[in-house]
Write a protein that holds these residues in place. Sequence first.
Motif, PDB file in Angstrom:
ATOM      1  N   ARG A  89      87.461  12.632  -9.140  1.00 19.71           N
ATOM      2  CA  ARG A  89      87.236  12.074 -10.477  1.00 19.71           C
ATOM      3  C   ARG A  89      86.461  10.763 -10.383  1.00 19.71           C
ATOM      4  N   ALA A  90      86.852   9.913  -9.443  1.00 16.05           N
ATOM      5  CA  ALA A  90      86.166   8.635  -9.262  1.00 16.05           C
ATOM      6  C   ALA A  90      84.721   8.848  -8.831  1.00 16.05           C
ATOM      7  N   ALA A  91      84.456   9.902  -8.047  1.00 16.28           N
ATOM      8  CA  ALA A  91      83.091  10.190  -7.597  1.00 16.28           C
ATOM      9  C   ALA A  91      82.196  10.564  -8.770  1.00 16.28           C
ATOM     10  N   VAL A  92      82.726  11.350  -9.709  1.00 14.31           N
ATOM     11  CA  VAL A  92      81.949  11.723 -10.891  1.00 14.31           C
ATOM     12  C   VAL A  92      81.637  10.490 -11.735  1.00 14.31           C
ATOM     13  N   ILE A  93      82.629   9.612 -11.880  1.00 12.73           N
ATOM     14  CA  ILE A  93      82.417   8.376 -12.650  1.00 12.73           C
ATOM     15  C   ILE A  93      81.409   7.474 -11.941  1.00 12.73           C
ATOM     16  N   ALA A  94      81.492   7.399 -10.599  1.00 10.98           N
ATOM     17  CA  ALA A  94      80.535   6.591  -9.838  1.00 10.98           C
ATOM     18  C   ALA A  94      79.114   7.132  -9.985  1.00 10.98           C
ATOM     19  N   LEU A  95      78.987   8.459 -10.038  1.00  6.25           N
ATOM     20  CA  LEU A  95      77.663   9.062 -10.260  1.00  6.25           C
ATOM     21  C   LEU A  95      77.129   8.672 -11.629  1.00  6.25           C
ATOM     22  N   SER A  96      78.019   8.535 -12.612  1.00  7.86           N
ATOM     23  CA  SER A  96      77.615   8.122 -13.957  1.00  7.86           C
ATOM     24  C   SER A  96      76.970   6.737 -13.945  1.00  7.86           C
ATOM     25  N   GLY A  97      77.434   5.885 -13.055  1.00 10.93           N
ATOM     26  CA  GLY A  97      76.905   4.523 -13.006  1.00 10.93           C
ATOM     27  C   GLY A  97      75.614   4.379 -12.240  1.00 10.93           C
ATOM     28  N   THR A  98      75.130   5.493 -11.630  1.00 12.39           N
ATOM     29  CA  THR A  98      73.957   5.372 -10.747  1.00 12.39           C
ATOM     30  C   THR A  98      72.855   6.394 -11.006  1.00 12.39           C
ATOM     31  N   PHE A  99      73.132   7.431 -11.810  1.00  8.75           N
ATOM     32  CA  PHE A  99      72.143   8.499 -11.990  1.00  8.75           C
ATOM     33  C   PHE A  99      71.442   8.344 -13.336  1.00  8.75           C
ATOM     34  N   SER A 100      70.143   8.084 -13.304  1.00  9.22           N
ATOM     35  CA  SER A 100      69.365   7.803 -14.509  1.00  9.22           C
ATOM     36  C   SER A 100      68.715   9.043 -15.095  1.00  9.22           C
ATOM     37  N   ASN A 101      68.461   8.992 -16.382  1.00 12.49           N
ATOM     38  CA  ASN A 101      67.700  10.038 -17.071  1.00 12.49           C
ATOM     39  C   ASN A 101      66.209   9.750 -16.863  1.00 12.49           C
ATOM     40  N   THR A 102      65.715  10.051 -15.670  1.00  7.49           N
ATOM     41  CA  THR A 102      64.341   9.680 -15.305  1.00  7.49           C
ATOM     42  C   THR A 102      63.289  10.616 -15.883  1.00  7.49           C
ATOM     43  N   VAL A 103      63.682  11.846 -16.253  1.00  6.51           N
ATOM     44  CA  VAL A 103      62.686  12.822 -16.718  1.00  6.51           C
ATOM     45  C   VAL A 103      62.485  12.724 -18.227  1.00  6.51           C
ATOM     46  N   MET A 104      63.525  13.022 -18.995  1.00  2.00           N
ATOM     47  CA  MET A 104      63.364  13.078 -20.451  1.00  2.00           C
ATOM     48  C   MET A 104      63.069  11.721 -21.068  1.00  2.00           C
ATOM     49  N   ILE A 105      63.626  10.664 -20.486  1.00  2.00           N
ATOM     50  CA  ILE A 105      63.406   9.320 -21.027  1.00  2.00           C
ATOM     51  C   ILE A 105      62.430   8.533 -20.159  1.00  2.00           C
ATOM     52  N   GLY A 106      62.604   8.612 -18.838  1.00  2.00           N
ATOM     53  CA  GLY A 106      61.796   7.799 -17.938  1.00  2.00           C
ATOM     54  C   GLY A 106      60.301   8.072 -18.012  1.00  2.00           C
ATOM     55  N   ILE A 107      59.902   9.346 -18.008  1.00  2.00           N
ATOM     56  CA  ILE A 107      58.473   9.678 -17.996  1.00  2.00           C
ATOM     57  C   ILE A 107      57.756   9.182 -19.255  1.00  2.00           C
ATOM     58  N   PRO A 108      58.228   9.520 -20.465  1.00  2.00           N
ATOM     59  CA  PRO A 108      57.518   8.992 -21.641  1.00  2.00           C
ATOM     60  C   PRO A 108      57.590   7.479 -21.760  1.00  2.00           C
ATOM     61  N   LEU A 109      58.733   6.892 -21.388  1.00  2.00           N
ATOM     62  CA  LEU A 109      58.885   5.441 -21.502  1.00  2.00           C
ATOM     63  C   LEU A 109      57.906   4.708 -20.589  1.00  2.00           C
ATOM     64  N   VAL A 110      57.901   5.054 -19.312  1.00  2.00           N
ATOM     65  CA  VAL A 110      57.021   4.382 -18.350  1.00  2.00           C
ATOM     66  C   VAL A 110      55.554   4.675 -18.660  1.00  2.00           C
ATOM     67  N   GLY A 111      55.257   5.916 -19.056  1.00  5.43           N
ATOM     68  CA  GLY A 111      53.880   6.264 -19.397  1.00  5.43           C
ATOM     69  C   GLY A 111      53.359   5.464 -20.578  1.00  5.43           C
ATOM     70  N   LEU A 112      54.177   5.344 -21.619  1.00  8.25           N
ATOM     71  CA  LEU A 112      53.762   4.596 -22.812  1.00  8.25           C
ATOM     72  C   LEU A 112      53.669   3.099 -22.544  1.00  8.25           C
ATOM     73  N   ALA A 113      54.613   2.584 -21.778  1.00 11.67           N
ATOM     74  CA  ALA A 113      54.694   1.132 -21.579  1.00 11.67           C
ATOM     75  C   ALA A 113      53.757   0.609 -20.494  1.00 11.67           C
ATOM     76  N   TYR A 114      53.559   1.381 -19.406  1.00 10.22           N
ATOM     77  CA  TYR A 114      52.856   0.836 -18.238  1.00 10.22           C
ATOM     78  C   TYR A 114      51.653   1.652 -17.782  1.00 10.22           C
ATOM     79  N   GLY A 115      51.486   2.849 -18.320  1.00 14.65           N
ATOM     80  CA  GLY A 115      50.280   3.614 -18.013  1.00 14.65           C
ATOM     81  C   GLY A 115      50.396   4.554 -16.822  1.00 14.65           C
ATOM     82  N   LYS A 116      49.267   5.194 -16.513  1.00 12.18           N
ATOM     83  CA  LYS A 116      49.215   6.266 -15.524  1.00 12.18           C
ATOM     84  C   LYS A 116      49.564   5.803 -14.114  1.00 12.18           C
ATOM     85  N   ASP A 117      49.113   4.610 -13.726  1.00  9.80           N
ATOM     86  CA  ASP A 117      49.377   4.129 -12.364  1.00  9.80           C
ATOM     87  C   ASP A 117      50.873   3.982 -12.104  1.00  9.80           C
ATOM     88  N   ALA A 118      51.613   3.534 -13.109  1.00 10.16           N
ATOM     89  CA  ALA A 118      53.055   3.362 -12.955  1.00 10.16           C
ATOM     90  C   ALA A 118      53.752   4.710 -12.810  1.00 10.16           C
TER      91      ALA A 118
END
Length: 317
Positions: A89-118
């Motif tokens: 149970r603690a391992a699942v909670i620890a994963l919650s504190g470290t695993f980011s939504n890099t695809v659905m949120i990260g890609i559009p966010l970084v693309g819009l804010a910082y451009g193609k190089d980022a």
Amino acid sequence: MDHPVVSSLLPVVLLILVGVVTGKLKLIRQEAVRDLSNLVFLVLTQALLFRTMSSVHVQDLDFAPVSLYFAVAASLFTVMLLLQGPSSRAAVIALSGTFSNTVMIGIPLVGLAYGKDALVLLFTLISLHALVLLTFATVVLELLSAREESAQHDGPARHPLKSVGLAVRNAVVHPVPMPIIAGLLYAQTGWGLPDVVDRPLQLLGNAFGPVALVLVGVTLSNAAIGRNLKGALAISAVKTLLHPALMALAGYLAGLRGMSLTVLVVAASLPIGANVFLFSQRYQKAEDLVTASVAVSTLVALVTVTLVMYLLPLWLG
């Protein structure tokens, strides 16, 4: 609405809301949630992970910045695990504190804010994100689950080496590492995916994010949010504030500057990814808490990610 944080996070919030309404109206019954979870975890996730890794060429990746990112995430995961007392149970909670939504949120966010190089650095991180963090979490979960299962039985204790061997085997022969390893091995052949194979995999992979987030909402519609709100806020604070703060400090001390440090810190500040919700469903650990945390961290991120993106240029000068 044109702000990159709002543009990236609002669709995620709306998809979770669609799931909540669907669950409240009983259009998807709670009994079906486990089957839908299996669909996402055992079918859609497989397609997404294999297709993502099938185009990764190890020799083209810059491992230095992202290896620091994973070192920070693994350290935070370990500390959270030890503070709660090592358990599945603690391992699942620890994963919650470290695993980011890099695809659905990260890609559009970084693309819009910082451009193609980022995006180049972010894609490098994404290509290894599931491989490193999910495989690491799977091994830990399987080891802890094996220990807990052994403790529940009164028979002779299993030899520690046998427990480790079985846990590692279960971690490798698992719905997350297997498509990652298969895709990575296939990528090294240089053959590329034929369009007749690539297109269905792309459609299945694209369905992962929306279906998983709607499923979060359906589960949320029947979860005891009030009882889990305090815990969800605490996990959200770790994920969206402590994680990026540690990444910023570690990166700065390691000599990272400019766009490299910015992308990694922003990635660390993102809300909890839906894969953590699927892990909690699969292992049936902290399900209500993780479900609430995914939703709360996404809402909180509207403020915290904006704050991180505002403070970074001031701090870096």
